[in-house]
Scaffold this motif. Sequence first.
Motif, PDB file in Angstrom:
ATOM      1  N   TYR A  63       0.877  -1.174   0.000  1.00  0.00           N
ATOM      2  CA  TYR A  63       0.000   0.000   0.000  1.00  0.00           C
ATOM      3  C   TYR A  63       0.915   1.224   0.000  1.00  0.00           C
ATOM      4  O   TYR A  63       1.989   1.209   0.616  1.00  0.00           O
ATOM      5  CB  TYR A  63      -0.862  -0.064   1.255  1.00  0.00           C
ATOM      6  CG  TYR A  63      -1.958   0.961   1.366  1.00  0.00           C
ATOM      7  CD1 TYR A  63      -2.549   1.538   0.247  1.00  0.00           C
ATOM      8  CD2 TYR A  63      -2.432   1.333   2.624  1.00  0.00           C
ATOM      9  CE1 TYR A  63      -3.566   2.468   0.381  1.00  0.00           C
ATOM     10  CE2 TYR A  63      -3.459   2.258   2.764  1.00  0.00           C
ATOM     11  CZ  TYR A  63      -4.011   2.827   1.637  1.00  0.00           C
ATOM     12  OH  TYR A  63      -5.013   3.755   1.775  1.00  0.00           O
ATOM     13  N   ILE A  64       0.497   2.283  -0.673  1.00  0.00           N
ATOM     14  CA  ILE A  64       1.323   3.498  -0.758  1.00  0.00           C
ATOM     15  C   ILE A  64       1.573   4.076   0.645  1.00  0.00           C
ATOM     16  O   ILE A  64       2.581   4.743   0.878  1.00  0.00           O
ATOM     17  CB  ILE A  64       0.659   4.525  -1.725  1.00  0.00           C
ATOM     18  CG1 ILE A  64       1.620   5.613  -2.169  1.00  0.00           C
ATOM     19  CG2 ILE A  64      -0.614   5.101  -1.131  1.00  0.00           C
ATOM     20  CD1 ILE A  64       2.373   5.335  -3.410  1.00  0.00           C
ATOM     21  N   SER A 112       5.374  -3.747  -6.546  1.00  0.00           N
ATOM     22  CA  SER A 112       4.580  -2.584  -6.965  1.00  0.00           C
ATOM     23  C   SER A 112       3.861  -2.009  -5.756  1.00  0.00           C
ATOM     24  O   SER A 112       3.510  -2.735  -4.825  1.00  0.00           O
ATOM     25  CB  SER A 112       3.551  -2.996  -8.030  1.00  0.00           C
ATOM     26  OG  SER A 112       2.698  -1.904  -8.335  1.00  0.00           O
ATOM     27  N   CYS A 113       3.628  -0.703  -5.811  1.00  0.00           N
ATOM     28  CA  CYS A 113       2.772  -0.062  -4.817  1.00  0.00           C
ATOM     29  C   CYS A 113       1.339  -0.132  -5.338  1.00  0.00           C
ATOM     30  O   CYS A 113       1.110  -0.402  -6.520  1.00  0.00           O
ATOM     31  CB  CYS A 113       3.115   1.415  -4.690  1.00  0.00           C
ATOM     32  SG  CYS A 113       4.713   1.737  -3.998  1.00  0.00           S
ATOM     33  N   VAL A 114       0.401   0.168  -4.469  1.00  0.00           N
ATOM     34  CA  VAL A 114      -0.993   0.367  -4.872  1.00  0.00           C
ATOM     35  C   VAL A 114      -1.557   1.512  -4.043  1.00  0.00           C
ATOM     36  O   VAL A 114      -1.038   1.801  -2.961  1.00  0.00           O
ATOM     37  CB  VAL A 114      -1.882  -0.887  -4.646  1.00  0.00           C
ATOM     38  CG1 VAL A 114      -1.420  -2.056  -5.472  1.00  0.00           C
ATOM     39  CG2 VAL A 114      -1.943  -1.259  -3.161  1.00  0.00           C
ATOM     40  N   ASN A 123      -1.554 -17.203  -8.359  1.00  0.00           N
ATOM     41  CA  ASN A 123      -2.669 -17.512  -7.442  1.00  0.00           C
ATOM     42  C   ASN A 123      -2.417 -17.028  -6.032  1.00  0.00           C
ATOM     43  O   ASN A 123      -3.273 -17.170  -5.162  1.00  0.00           O
ATOM     44  CB  ASN A 123      -2.899 -19.032  -7.390  1.00  0.00           C
ATOM     45  CG  ASN A 123      -3.234 -19.563  -8.752  1.00  0.00           C
ATOM     46  OD1 ASN A 123      -3.916 -18.887  -9.532  1.00  0.00           O
ATOM     47  ND2 ASN A 123      -2.733 -20.748  -9.070  1.00  0.00           N
ATOM     48  N   GLU A 124      -1.213 -16.503  -5.796  1.00  0.00           N
ATOM     49  CA  GLU A 124      -0.879 -16.022  -4.458  1.00  0.00           C
ATOM     50  C   GLU A 124      -0.358 -14.600  -4.554  1.00  0.00           C
ATOM     51  O   GLU A 124       0.245 -14.210  -5.565  1.00  0.00           O
ATOM     52  CB  GLU A 124       0.208 -16.905  -3.831  1.00  0.00           C
ATOM     53  CG  GLU A 124      -0.259 -18.299  -3.477  1.00  0.00           C
ATOM     54  CD  GLU A 124       0.851 -19.071  -2.773  1.00  0.00           C
ATOM     55  OE1 GLU A 124       0.622 -19.544  -1.663  1.00  0.00           O
ATOM     56  OE2 GLU A 124       1.950 -19.169  -3.343  1.00  0.00           O
ATOM     57  N   LEU A 125      -0.546 -13.863  -3.484  1.00  0.00           N
ATOM     58  CA  LEU A 125      -0.135 -12.463  -3.484  1.00  0.00           C
ATOM     59  C   LEU A 125       0.228 -12.042  -2.069  1.00  0.00           C
ATOM     60  O   LEU A 125      -0.531 -12.307  -1.128  1.00  0.00           O
ATOM     61  CB  LEU A 125      -1.326 -11.623  -3.991  1.00  0.00           C
ATOM     62  CG  LEU A 125      -1.139 -10.125  -4.125  1.00  0.00           C
ATOM     63  CD1 LEU A 125      -0.054  -9.814  -5.139  1.00  0.00           C
ATOM     64  CD2 LEU A 125      -2.448  -9.484  -4.569  1.00  0.00           C
ATOM     65  N   ILE A 126       1.393 -11.403  -1.936  1.00  0.00           N
ATOM     66  CA  ILE A 126       1.756 -10.821  -0.635  1.00  0.00           C
ATOM     67  C   ILE A 126       1.241  -9.391  -0.646  1.00  0.00           C
ATOM     68  O   ILE A 126       1.441  -8.660  -1.626  1.00  0.00           O
ATOM     69  CB  ILE A 126       3.283 -10.853  -0.427  1.00  0.00           C
ATOM     70  CG1 ILE A 126       3.761 -12.306  -0.266  1.00  0.00           C
ATOM     71  CG2 ILE A 126       3.696 -10.008   0.781  1.00  0.00           C
ATOM     72  CD1 ILE A 126       5.268 -12.470  -0.242  1.00  0.00           C
ATOM     73  N   PHE A 127       0.579  -8.991   0.439  1.00  0.00           N
ATOM     74  CA  PHE A 127       0.117  -7.608   0.542  1.00  0.00           C
ATOM     75  C   PHE A 127       0.479  -7.064   1.919  1.00  0.00           C
ATOM     76  O   PHE A 127       0.125  -7.649   2.947  1.00  0.00           O
ATOM     77  CB  PHE A 127      -1.398  -7.495   0.321  1.00  0.00           C
ATOM     78  CG  PHE A 127      -1.875  -6.073   0.376  1.00  0.00           C
ATOM     79  CD1 PHE A 127      -1.693  -5.235  -0.715  1.00  0.00           C
ATOM     80  CD2 PHE A 127      -2.434  -5.543   1.526  1.00  0.00           C
ATOM     81  CE1 PHE A 127      -2.085  -3.905  -0.668  1.00  0.00           C
ATOM     82  CE2 PHE A 127      -2.833  -4.205   1.587  1.00  0.00           C
ATOM     83  CZ  PHE A 127      -2.652  -3.389   0.483  1.00  0.00           C
ATOM     84  N   VAL A 128       1.189  -5.927   1.929  1.00  0.00           N
ATOM     85  CA  VAL A 128       1.603  -5.281   3.176  1.00  0.00           C
ATOM     86  C   VAL A 128       1.356  -3.775   3.054  1.00  0.00           C
ATOM     87  O   VAL A 128       1.262  -3.264   1.950  1.00  0.00           O
ATOM     88  CB  VAL A 128       3.110  -5.529   3.445  1.00  0.00           C
ATOM     89  CG1 VAL A 128       3.380  -6.985   3.717  1.00  0.00           C
ATOM     90  CG2 VAL A 128       3.983  -5.038   2.290  1.00  0.00           C
ATOM     91  N   PRO A 129       1.347  -2.973   4.141  1.00  0.00           N
ATOM     92  CA  PRO A 129       1.337  -3.420   5.525  1.00  0.00           C
ATOM     93  C   PRO A 129      -0.060  -3.315   6.149  1.00  0.00           C
ATOM     94  O   PRO A 129      -0.149  -3.296   7.377  1.00  0.00           O
ATOM     95  CB  PRO A 129       2.292  -2.413   6.186  1.00  0.00           C
ATOM     96  CG  PRO A 129       2.011  -1.120   5.470  1.00  0.00           C
ATOM     97  CD  PRO A 129       1.563  -1.497   4.066  1.00  0.00           C
ATOM     98  N   ASP A 130      -1.134  -3.234   5.348  1.00  0.00           N
ATOM     99  CA  ASP A 130      -2.458  -3.036   5.922  1.00  0.00           C
ATOM    100  C   ASP A 130      -3.218  -4.366   5.942  1.00  0.00           C
ATOM    101  O   ASP A 130      -3.739  -4.814   4.919  1.00  0.00           O
ATOM    102  CB  ASP A 130      -3.230  -1.975   5.108  1.00  0.00           C
ATOM    103  CG  ASP A 130      -4.509  -1.549   5.800  1.00  0.00           C
ATOM    104  OD1 ASP A 130      -5.104  -2.375   6.523  1.00  0.00           O
ATOM    105  OD2 ASP A 130      -4.929  -0.388   5.620  1.00  0.00           O
ATOM    106  N   ILE A 166       6.831   2.371  -7.387  1.00  0.00           N
ATOM    107  CA  ILE A 166       5.822   3.407  -7.662  1.00  0.00           C
ATOM    108  C   ILE A 166       5.534   3.459  -9.169  1.00  0.00           C
ATOM    109  O   ILE A 166       4.385   3.520  -9.604  1.00  0.00           O
ATOM    110  CB  ILE A 166       6.296   4.782  -7.129  1.00  0.00           C
ATOM    111  CG1 ILE A 166       6.422   4.741  -5.598  1.00  0.00           C
ATOM    112  CG2 ILE A 166       5.336   5.895  -7.553  1.00  0.00           C
ATOM    113  CD1 ILE A 166       7.152   5.933  -4.987  1.00  0.00           C
ATOM    114  N   GLU A 167       6.614   3.396  -9.975  1.00  0.00           N
ATOM    115  CA  GLU A 167       6.435   3.432 -11.437  1.00  0.00           C
ATOM    116  C   GLU A 167       5.671   2.198 -11.937  1.00  0.00           C
ATOM    117  O   GLU A 167       4.863   2.284 -12.861  1.00  0.00           O
ATOM    118  CB  GLU A 167       7.798   3.545 -12.122  1.00  0.00           C
ATOM    119  CG  GLU A 167       8.354   4.953 -11.971  1.00  0.00           C
ATOM    120  CD  GLU A 167       9.805   5.102 -12.433  1.00  0.00           C
ATOM    121  OE1 GLU A 167      10.253   6.244 -12.536  1.00  0.00           O
ATOM    122  OE2 GLU A 167      10.490   4.080 -12.661  1.00  0.00           O
TER     123      GLU A 167
END
Length: 258
Positions: free
Chosen positions: A62-63, A75-77, A92-99, A250-251
Amino acid sequence: STADIIVFAGVWFMAETAKIINPDKKVVIPAGKAGCTLADSMTGEDVKKLREKHPGVPALCYINSSADVKAVCDSCVTSGNVFDIAQKIPGNELIFVPDMLMAQNIDAELKRRGTPKKIISSGGSCCVHDKYRPEIVDKLRAEHPGIKMLAHPECPIEVCQKCDYVGSTKGMASYVASSPDKTFGMLTEFGLVNRLEAEHPDKTFIWPYGVCSYMKKNSLINTLEALIDPRPDQVVTVDGRVAVQAKKAIEKMFELAK
Ligand code: SF4
């Protein structure tokens, strides 16, 4: 910006992002080097360790995260493009941080779209949005028949699932602008509510609570100080190597958001 100096009246991770995108400019932050519960919940080292446990799994951040964290993600989102980018990333899998709360909302949204993925998350939450509870949605609906309930995806999933719209600050503003409805329950930080009240005097905004004490550390006095003679902790610096890597994330977001 074409100015030589950028005054960023937000929190540190936002100002860091401004510096990463504008390395040749002086970026100052009136409130100084103060983070927030979400951005401070994880370091780049924490993310590296998580990635080592899940080799080959793409990582989104997350940004609202530190430059260190951005530097070790693919990548950011933003809250506006998170669902589309999470869907677009292969695998099929995704790491998402930090929220961790937004991660639950990604999981639910991808299932709703029929493109489920295993979401591996770690970190913390925004201390403003994590305070909302499903009961507040029921209460406002009972008190204001016909109210439209809007929530930010940093809110708990039990709250988001009871709302009429879940989206970014920009998304909520567009929803309100294009809606024929007159009363809106706002489960987000007061800054947006304040702005929408000014933009739509014919509409009513019901806001139960939610002020970010971190953002409020910026004042007229410290903004003037940061402009005229900034203290060292008001001048934003990002390690060169970290900045280069974080800029790539970010890009990548801009590329994926097209
Ligand atoms: S609202 Fe405040 S605590 Fe929440 S993510 Fe933004 S800066 Fe951090």
